[in-house]
Enzyme design. Structure first.
Site: not given
Length: 330
Positions: A81-83, A214
């Site tokens: 996941e793109k934190t 994203g």
């Protein structure tokens, strides 16, 4: 009002600072003056970065395009996941005889992050790549580690991702968070791209813990590359594409950096009035750019290539499901 100056040791000078992220505040000490310059120089030297100016010794992802799909099929990639947090390098070092854990953002702002139980071996010099974000369940700050450049004085940047990650986790084996720590220390979980079902399940769990925007898609075999990496991808939902502009005039004129001209050039205008020279993050909606937030962690606008690629991303509108469905047959 000028923040009060605090002397935390022999020569380390800091100012009180407050970072706000997702509605939560964290109080830190920002390192200033010669102390800050010394830490930035030490990180640059330890990373063996010969770039003209100080920068984060890590890769910057590019937004994925449909032409990149074949590359994903032909090489080994992992996904996470793109934190939606603030990117920092976590740098363990000694300054004027004091052991310090620092975090450094893209603007080369240095903060002390005083964890209680840091293994002594890390202070031989360690650089970890990570992100400060908010655990929305526990309502606490978390620092999520996702890569390593140097571990306990040993350069690992030329190793593959699994080896770098193993070295980082091994160096922190004796570390344990305590309630007084400013953040929870965690590791990012990387999942092979050929397991789309596992990835989707992981994303659901991650979305329940963090604000995410994203995917990050990283090569398994590639070493750490400083600066833009055309083999490291990010994928944002169509509504999350953003650009970091510089305010070129107080009437809201926004600009990007043109490397050919070596200067900022105007590309549009925001409604309202803003501080000239500040960096602002903007999203694209209804055919125009709209202000989202200021980016005090950055000191320069995105360049023309990033700007043009983002416009292409908006046009292509690749979804997470579309990308993962490429590997359904696996």
């Amino acid at each position: 009002m000028v923040p009060p100056t605090i002397n935390t040791g022999k020569n380390i000078t800091t100012e009180r600072a407050v970072l706000t992220l997702n509605g939560l505040q964290i109080k830190l000490h920002k390192v200033v003056g010669e102390s800050r310059d010394d830490i930035v120089a030490k990180m640059k030297d330890l990373a063996m970065d010969d770039h003209k100016f100080p920068r984060l010794p890590g890769p910057n992802p590019v937004s994925i395009e449909r032409k990149d799909f074949e590359k994903l099929k032909q090489n080994k990639y992992v996904v996470s996941e793109k934190t939606d947090g603030i990117r920092f390098m976590m740098f363990f070092t000694r300054v004027f005889g004091f052991k310090v854990c620092t975090i450094i953002d893209r603007a080369m702002t240095v903060y002390l992050l005083p964890f209680k139980n840091i293994p002594r071996v890390l202070f031989q010099g360690s650089i970890f790549d990570g992100e400060l974000c908010v655990d929305i369940v526990e309502k606490k700050f978390a620092f999520v580690l996702f890569d390593a450049v140097v571990v306990s004085g040993v350069t690992v940047s030329q190793m593959d991702l699994a080896s770098r990650f193993f070295a980082m986790k091994r160096s922190l084996k004796e570390f344990k968070n305590v309630p007084e720590d400013p953040a929870i220390l965690r590791y990012k979980e990387w999942i092979p791209l050929e397991h789309p079902t596992i990835i989707k399940d992981h994303l659901k769990k991650a979305n329940a813990i963090y604000h995410t925007d994203g995917l990050i898609i990283m090569s398994v075999d590639e070493p750490v590359i400083y600066g833009r990496n055309f083999n490291l991808f990010k994928l944002k939902p169509g509504t999350h594409h953003t650009i970091d502009f510089i305010i070129m005039s107080e009437d809201g004129t926004i600009g990007i950096f043109d490397p050919n001209l070596r200067k900022n050039v105007p590309v549009g205008k925001l409604d309202g009035y803003y501080n000239k020279g500040s960096i602002v993050e903007c999203g694209f909606a209804d055919g125009t750019w709209k202000y989202i937030q200021g980016r005090s962690d950055k000191n320069q606008a995105n360049d023309r290539l990033t700007y043009e690629k983002t416009l292409l991303n908006i046009e292509e509108n690749i979804t997470i499901d579309e990308l993962l469905d490429l590997f359904k047959w696996e």
